[in-house]
Write a protein that holds these residues in place. Sequence first.
Motif, PDB file in Angstrom:
ATOM      1  N   TYR A 152      53.793  33.612  35.522  1.00 63.98           N
ATOM      2  CA  TYR A 152      52.830  32.522  35.710  1.00 63.98           C
ATOM      3  C   TYR A 152      53.474  31.359  36.452  1.00 63.98           C
ATOM      4  O   TYR A 152      52.845  30.746  37.327  1.00 63.98           O
ATOM      5  CB  TYR A 152      52.309  32.059  34.350  1.00 63.98           C
ATOM      6  CG  TYR A 152      51.206  31.026  34.429  1.00 63.98           C
ATOM      7  CD1 TYR A 152      49.943  31.370  34.888  1.00 63.98           C
ATOM      8  CD2 TYR A 152      51.440  29.706  34.053  1.00 63.98           C
ATOM      9  CE1 TYR A 152      48.919  30.432  34.970  1.00 63.98           C
ATOM     10  CE2 TYR A 152      50.426  28.757  34.122  1.00 63.98           C
ATOM     11  CZ  TYR A 152      49.171  29.123  34.582  1.00 63.98           C
ATOM     12  OH  TYR A 152      48.169  28.194  34.663  1.00 63.98           O
TER      13      TYR A 152
ATOM     14  N   VAL B 295      42.394  36.681  35.904  1.00 61.89           N
ATOM     15  CA  VAL B 295      41.858  36.815  34.546  1.00 61.89           C
ATOM     16  C   VAL B 295      41.810  38.280  34.132  1.00 61.89           C
ATOM     17  O   VAL B 295      42.183  38.641  33.007  1.00 61.89           O
ATOM     18  CB  VAL B 295      40.453  36.173  34.462  1.00 61.89           C
ATOM     19  CG1 VAL B 295      39.793  36.503  33.122  1.00 61.89           C
ATOM     20  CG2 VAL B 295      40.536  34.662  34.649  1.00 61.89           C
TER      21      VAL B 295
ATOM     22  N   TYR C 254      44.483  35.930  31.815  1.00 59.88           N
ATOM     23  CA  TYR C 254      44.590  34.485  31.731  1.00 59.88           C
ATOM     24  C   TYR C 254      43.370  33.903  31.024  1.00 59.88           C
ATOM     25  O   TYR C 254      42.258  34.403  31.166  1.00 59.88           O
ATOM     26  CB  TYR C 254      44.675  33.865  33.129  1.00 59.88           C
ATOM     27  CG  TYR C 254      45.980  34.102  33.865  1.00 59.88           C
ATOM     28  CD1 TYR C 254      47.124  34.528  33.195  1.00 59.88           C
ATOM     29  CD2 TYR C 254      46.058  33.879  35.228  1.00 59.88           C
ATOM     30  CE1 TYR C 254      48.310  34.742  33.885  1.00 59.88           C
ATOM     31  CE2 TYR C 254      47.240  34.083  35.928  1.00 59.88           C
ATOM     32  CZ  TYR C 254      48.365  34.524  35.245  1.00 59.88           C
ATOM     33  OH  TYR C 254      49.539  34.720  35.929  1.00 59.88           O
ATOM     34  N   THR C 255      43.564  32.820  30.278  1.00 66.52           N
ATOM     35  CA  THR C 255      42.446  32.070  29.716  1.00 66.52           C
ATOM     36  C   THR C 255      41.806  31.233  30.818  1.00 66.52           C
ATOM     37  O   THR C 255      42.343  31.117  31.925  1.00 66.52           O
ATOM     38  CB  THR C 255      42.923  31.132  28.595  1.00 66.52           C
ATOM     39  OG1 THR C 255      43.823  30.167  29.152  1.00 66.52           O
ATOM     40  CG2 THR C 255      43.650  31.926  27.500  1.00 66.52           C
TER      41      THR C 255
ATOM     42  N   ALA D   8      44.291  28.540  31.750  1.00 62.18           N
ATOM     43  CA  ALA D   8      45.413  29.032  32.554  1.00 62.18           C
ATOM     44  C   ALA D   8      44.972  29.329  33.981  1.00 62.18           C
ATOM     45  O   ALA D   8      45.677  29.016  34.947  1.00 62.18           O
ATOM     46  CB  ALA D   8      45.997  30.286  31.908  1.00 62.18           C
ATOM     47  N   ALA D   9      43.783  29.928  34.119  1.00 63.93           N
ATOM     48  CA  ALA D   9      43.275  30.251  35.454  1.00 63.93           C
ATOM     49  C   ALA D   9      43.008  28.985  36.265  1.00 63.93           C
ATOM     50  O   ALA D   9      43.331  28.913  37.453  1.00 63.93           O
ATOM     51  CB  ALA D   9      41.997  31.079  35.343  1.00 63.93           C
TER      52      ALA D   9
ATOM     53  N   ARG E  89      45.759  39.869  34.428  1.00 60.44           N
ATOM     54  CA  ARG E  89      46.810  39.204  33.659  1.00 60.44           C
ATOM     55  C   ARG E  89      46.297  38.544  32.388  1.00 60.44           C
ATOM     56  O   ARG E  89      47.051  37.871  31.690  1.00 60.44           O
ATOM     57  CB  ARG E  89      47.514  38.164  34.544  1.00 60.44           C
ATOM     58  CG  ARG E  89      48.161  38.786  35.786  1.00 60.44           C
ATOM     59  CD  ARG E  89      48.815  37.743  36.663  1.00 60.44           C
ATOM     60  NE  ARG E  89      49.428  38.318  37.850  1.00 60.44           N
ATOM     61  CZ  ARG E  89      49.991  37.619  38.824  1.00 60.44           C
ATOM     62  NH1 ARG E  89      50.007  36.272  38.758  1.00 60.44           N
ATOM     63  NH2 ARG E  89      50.533  38.217  39.873  1.00 60.44           N
TER      64      ARG E  89
END
Length: 403
Positions: free
Chosen positions: A93, A32, A37-38, A41-42, A35
């Motif tokens: 990703y 997070v 990430y939301t 996404a995480a 990168r």
Amino acid sequence: MPRNKSIVLLSVGHACVDVYQGAVAALVPFFVAERAYTYAAASGIVLAAGLLSSVAQPFFGALTDRRPVPWLLPVSTVLGGLGVALSGISGSYALTLLFVALSGIGVAAYHPESARVARVAAAGSHSSMGWFSLGGNVGFAAAPLLVTVVIATGGLRFSPLLILPALVGSVLTLPILRALEQAPRGEGGEEAADGRDDWASFVRLSLAVVCRSIVFVGLSTFVALHARQQTGGGTAAGTAALFVLYLGGAVGTLVGSRLAHRWDRVTVVRMSYLITVGAVAGVVFVPGPAIHLFVALTSIGLYVPFSLQVTLAQDYLPTRVGTAGGITLGLTVSVGGLTSPLIGTVADATSLRTALMPLILMPAVSWLLFRTLPEPAVPKRLLGNRNEDAARTTTAGSPETSR
């Protein structure tokens, strides 16, 4: 090989594998941060590790029921570590998902065969199986510390260093493999099955394990972020919460194996789940540093049933101990990962606290599933060992001995 030595080696090897299940969740805050990430996404990374593990688990369980495959222990250990080690070297990703999925397959391959070997080495002892399970808990507990030390030092590009526990664990399995090769037929390899499989009870137990898994993996994925919000602290507060979650599991595992000598396993598991309902509510709603206390209580409550569920499953399916062990050991972390993206999506749309609220209900469902489960009959070849363990525990705790 003496029982104590073999169980110690298996326990340490178990720790070296399960450190990678904990490492995936421990890497989430770094993904997070580095990168951007939301939450969704995480949590997808946790899903990738759990999805293939869930699918592969029944296959490896069925494989070990057909014939022993002890060589899977070192191979799967290295595979589990390799996936996590490679996950931080690429900003892609898709590649990150691929690498953690590879780690999940390694973990899936390890658990059914390790549970079978541990059952042979433990000779049906609750305490020995408890120590074997404890190794996995210690691996989980060490994961956030290991990841923080390595990744905080040099960022995600240092992730290849995380393969070191896998190399150590694979070496430790070699004496076990030699002992199994030298053991007389029926002692180190195949077990003679006795009793009938109780599939109805096994399915109910498995559903309870799934509910437990949803709570544990959901908290593993988000408790670090939730603790930072609840305490107003930084990364240290989140890492501490994750460490407490994993370390409390070690305490719960040992407590569970001890309680099983005083009461039957089903009763111990049932009461543990009931108490855990309140503990999870405390994690979700209590603000400030007190959250760490409720994280500890939740972890203990979720792990008191851990090794007991393994032996219960194996006694419900005495002719399929590989399948039973693989599901109860593997699904505790893999199936729960399937719900993590849903929790992340709700958190993105509302708040993290709101997304975690449904977790309070999961231990209650596990309690309901266990409420009328029967205590299975212990196979005759193991009954003497369990009675011997119970007598030893009683004697060790008696006033005469303590004096």
